[in-house]
Design an enzyme around this catalytic site. Structure first.
Site, PDB file in Angstrom:
ATOM      1  N   SER A  39       0.804  -1.225   0.000  1.00  0.00           N
ATOM      2  CA  SER A  39       0.000   0.000   0.000  1.00  0.00           C
ATOM      3  C   SER A  39       0.833   1.270   0.000  1.00  0.00           C
ATOM      4  CB  SER A  39      -0.938   0.027   1.212  1.00  0.00           C
ATOM      5  OG  SER A  39      -0.197  -0.042   2.404  1.00  0.00           O
ATOM      6  N   ASP A 330      -4.113   7.830   7.757  1.00  0.00           N
ATOM      7  CA  ASP A 330      -4.922   6.869   8.499  1.00  0.00           C
ATOM      8  C   ASP A 330      -3.988   6.159   9.473  1.00  0.00           C
ATOM      9  OD1 ASP A 330      -3.654   4.778   7.143  1.00  0.00           O
ATOM     10  OD2 ASP A 330      -5.352   4.338   5.829  1.00  0.00           O
ATOM     11  N   HIS A 333      -0.941   4.741   7.384  1.00  0.00           N
ATOM     12  CA  HIS A 333      -0.337   5.359   6.192  1.00  0.00           C
ATOM     13  C   HIS A 333      -0.102   6.864   6.371  1.00  0.00           C
ATOM     14  CE1 HIS A 333      -2.653   1.795   4.744  1.00  0.00           C
ATOM     15  NE2 HIS A 333      -1.495   1.545   4.171  1.00  0.00           N
TER      16      HIS A 333
END
Ligand SMILES: *[C@@H]1O[C@H](CO)[C@@H](O)[C@H](O)[C@H]1NC(C)=O
Ligand SMILES: *[C@@H]1O[C@H](CO)[C@@H](O)[C@H](O)[C@H]1NC(C)=O
Ligand SMILES: *[C@@H]1O[C@H](CO)[C@@H](O)[C@H](O)[C@H]1NC(C)=O
Length: 356
Positions: A39, A330, A333
């Protein structure tokens, strides 16, 4: 024509020839950025596979061009987007599985990354995302398309001059080893597991090398114990960073660094570099105000304590208004601002050698 005139024309043609060679050479330096990973560098591949590891909805992408939620796990761009731009290429790198793009875009930049994946097949199984071996299969398919588009010789040159970037590993530890009780932690000590992953990383590099890749950046781990999600689990100790996880990041990064030394000696013509985000990230976390941040321990989205993916959505009234004041977007991240700082750091300290 006098002798001296002929001589001048010759000099002129000669100089012109040298100049054109120089121009062609600078042009060819890094024609494309090709990305593998999780990610940290996924631009939306997961939108096109059945998984819950998604972020193609608001408020993700809130500060991206057009406010678009592309599937990047941030409020804006991710590090590889900034790196592509720093190399004079496009300001964003598209996801390979996104049907809105085709080989004419991918010839300049492409990401095969998948949020939730790791070096270990068992990691990608957790959230049914794209395993690293499958990213490699997509890369082979990409090379065929590139050949059809650019011709065999030009495609070969593109691959050998392109910057290949790898950014993964965090999920192997946090989503897999430390989370699944009857999985890898019952098979391996943490040091054995690190070595197992290093073996996979080394094989992967050898495989892309055998497919023509020469310029490769191997990305290190961030301070994993300081991700808000991990700090939240540490509420008994005042939600401090978890030293055990940070130690694993340091230890694993040390092994990645040694791997780059080893493979540079073994594989002729390879230029493998280690891009380490750990210390710059740690500096931001220790002295957030020096970097213009107000909050480093919790994230912007929702309560900032544990939400990511579907739990970070537009219905949450707690989401912060200015993400630039936060290190994290978040619970797992970084914000676009943090991505930008880290990308700049890595370009300046590690990747410049590919620019000149
Ligand atoms: C890629 O897409 C663009 C715009 O949709 C189109 O003009 C172009 O012909 C396509 N290129 C290839 C090689 O398919
Ligand atoms: C991961 O799975 C692929 C496909 O089944 C297999 O080829 C590969 O050997 C596996 N990797 C490891 C390290 O077990
Ligand atoms: C982390 O590493 C430091 C230095 O090597 C050591 O003193 C400390 O005990 C380690 N902490 C944990 C939790 O592993």
């Amino acid at each position: 024509m006098t002798h001296s005139c002929i001589h001048k024309i010759f000099v002129c043609i000669f100089i012109f020839h040298i100049l054109s060679l120089l121009i062609i050479e600078t042009d060819a330096k890094v024609p494309a950025v090709i990305v593998f990973g999780d990610s940290s560098v996924d631009a939306g591949n997961n939108n096109f596979i059945p998984t819950i590891a998604r972020s193609n909805f608001q408020p993700y992408g809130r500060d991206f061009l057009g406010g678009k939620a592309t599937g990047r796990f941030s409020n804006g761009r991710i590090p590889t987007d900034f790196i592509s731009q720093a190399f004079g290429l496009k300001p964003t790198i598209p996801a390979y599985l996104d049907p809105n793009y085709n080989i004419s875009d991918f010839a300049i930049g492409v990401t095969f990354a998948s949020a939730g994946t790791g070096y270990d097949n068992a990691t990608s199984d957790v959230l049914s995302v794209i395993p690293l071996w499958k990213e490699l299969e997509y890369y082979k398919e990409y090379q065929e398309k590139l050949e059809a588009y650019q011709g065999k010789n030009k495609a070969k040159e593109t691959i050998s001059e392109a910057l290949h970037m790898m950014s993964l590993g965090t999920n192997d530890f946090l989503e897999n080893y430390y989370t699944l009780p009857n999985g890898r932690s019952s098979q391996y000590t943490i040091q054995q597991y690190e070595d197992f992953l290093i073996g996979i990383a080394g094989n992967f590099i050898k495989q892309i090398y055998s497919l023509g890749a020469r310029k490769i950046s191997l990305g290190g781990l961030p301070p994993m114990g300081c991700l808000p999600l991990e700090r939240t689990t540490n509420f008994m100790s005042g939600s401090e960073c978890l030293p055990e996880y940070n130690n694993v990041s340091l230890e694993f990064n040390d092994k990645l660094q040694k791997l780059t030394v080893k493979l540079n000696n073994e594989l002729p013509g390879i230029k493998l570099v280690f891009s380490n985000p750990y210390f710059i990230f740690m500096d931001i976390l220790r002295k957030p105000s020096n970097w213009g941040y107000e909050v480093a321990s919790v994230a912007c989205c929702a309560t900032g304590l544990f939400e990511m993916g579907y739990a970070c959505n537009r219905n949450n009234m707690f989401t912060c208004t200015d993400a630039a004041k936060y290190v994290f977007w978040d619970s797992f991240h970084p914000t676009e601002k943090t991505n930008h700082i880290i990308a700049n750091y890595v370009v300046k300290h590690v990747l410049t050698q590919f620019l000149i």
